[in-house]
Each structure stands twice: as C-alpha cells, then as structure tokens.
Scaffold this motif. Structure first.
Motif, short mmCIF file in Angstrom:
data_model
loop_
_atom_site.label_atom_id
_atom_site.label_comp_id
_atom_site.label_asym_id
_atom_site.label_seq_id
_atom_site.Cartn_x
_atom_site.Cartn_y
_atom_site.Cartn_z
N ILE A 14 -24.03 -31.10 -20.12
CA ILE A 14 -23.42 -32.16 -20.94
C ILE A 14 -24.47 -32.99 -21.67
N LEU A 15 -25.64 -33.16 -21.06
CA LEU A 15 -26.72 -33.85 -21.77
C LEU A 15 -27.17 -33.03 -22.98
N PHE B 140 -21.74 -41.83 -18.10
CA PHE B 140 -22.25 -41.20 -19.32
C PHE B 140 -21.12 -40.56 -20.12
N ARG B 141 -20.18 -39.93 -19.43
CA ARG B 141 -19.03 -39.33 -20.12
C ARG B 141 -18.24 -40.42 -20.86
N ASN B 142 -18.03 -41.57 -20.21
CA ASN B 142 -17.31 -42.68 -20.84
C ASN B 142 -18.10 -43.23 -22.03
N LEU C 137 -17.12 -35.10 -23.45
CA LEU C 137 -17.89 -34.26 -22.54
C LEU C 137 -16.92 -33.79 -21.46
N PRO C 138 -16.70 -32.49 -21.36
CA PRO C 138 -15.69 -31.97 -20.44
C PRO C 138 -16.00 -32.27 -18.98
N GLU C 139 -14.94 -32.28 -18.19
CA GLU C 139 -15.08 -32.47 -16.74
C GLU C 139 -15.67 -31.21 -16.12
N LEU D 156 -16.81 -25.71 -20.85
CA LEU D 156 -18.23 -25.72 -20.49
C LEU D 156 -18.93 -24.41 -20.89
N GLU D 157 -18.23 -23.30 -20.73
CA GLU D 157 -18.80 -22.01 -21.14
C GLU D 157 -18.99 -21.95 -22.66
N GLU D 158 -18.05 -22.52 -23.40
CA GLU D 158 -18.19 -22.58 -24.86
C GLU D 158 -19.42 -23.40 -25.25
#
Length: 148
Positions: free
Chosen positions: A48-49, A111-113, A123-125, A132-134
């Motif tokens: 996600i970063l 960070f997601r918020n 940013l997906p869970e 996430l794979e995408e």
C-alpha cells in the motif's frame, strides 16, 4: 523453549518445566513473548505504501518516512534518547520492525484513512486480495521497482 500457554498441552509442559526448575533451585527468567507482526502484514504495508507512492509521485522510502511515520503516525515512531557524551536529548525514529502487530495495525489503518482524506486514494484492506494483486501487478511494471 517458548510455550504457547493458550494451548492446554503446552501450558502443562510450561508448568512442569517451571516446577522442575524450582525443584532444582535454578536461577530462571520468565518473559512474556509478544507477538511480532506477521510477514503478510509487512508485505501488505509495503504494497500500500508503494501504491500511494506511485499515485503521489514519490519514492516508497520518502512516503514511508515522511507520510507514514512523520505525518500520520508520529506518536508511534518518535522516541527520544540521551546522547551519552553531551547529555543532549535527541529524537530517534523507530523502525517498522520495532512495532508489534497491534501497533502496526493501528499505523496502517491511520495511513489508509489519511490516504483517502488527503488525496482520495483508496488503499484496499488486507482481505481484498483481488485489488491487492492488481496493485502488485501495476507496481511490478516499473522496472526500477522504486515503489516495491
């Protein structure tokens, strides 16, 4: 040996071991072993970063240091130490490896918020494996891998 006391068999073994050591009048040390964060949690964080860095237009390391640590999670990462020669109180920034699972979960959720509020970047869970794979596939398209 590390005993998981939530498991009844391991709990009994731990009690037997301590009893044995007490009977021998041995010097012992009893420590609680905290859970470290999981390997998948670390991978998820860097994914996600990396996605945020790509969308923001900066390197992964810059995003991790400035946004993730300094802006969003300052209270989790900033510590102080005293310079032993000068006595000066100095700042020290913790590494993500020093966080336990709960602290890392808190840091990631913040960070997601932050990502959604400031740049409208979702940013997906961790359980959203397809998304996430995408993201991982898109990040791997950058041959220099500055985002991974």
């Amino acid at each position: 040996m590390i005993f998981d006391t939530s498991n009844p068999d391991m709990r009994k073994k731990a009690i037997d071991r301590v009893k044995n050591l007490l009977e021998k009048k041995a010097k012992i040390e009893v420590l609680e072993k905290r859970r470290n964060r999981t390997y998948s949690q670390n991978n998820y964080l860097h994914l996600i970063l990396g996605w945020y860095a790509l969308e923001y237009g900066d390197t992964l390391e810059e995003i991790k240091q400035e946004h993730f640590k300094r802006i969003v999670n300052r209270d989790l990462f900033i510590t102080e130490f005293i310079n032993y020669k000068t006595g000066e109180v100095r700042e020290r920034w913790r590494s993500t490896t020093e966080l336990d699972t709960k602290e890392m979960s808190t840091a990631i959720e913040r960070f997601r918020n932050y990502s959604v509020k400031t740049l409208n970047i979702y940013l997906p869970e961790p359980k959203d494996l397809v998304h996430l794979e995408e993201i991982e596939n898109q990040l791997e398209q950058y041959h220099n891998k500055i985002y991974l």
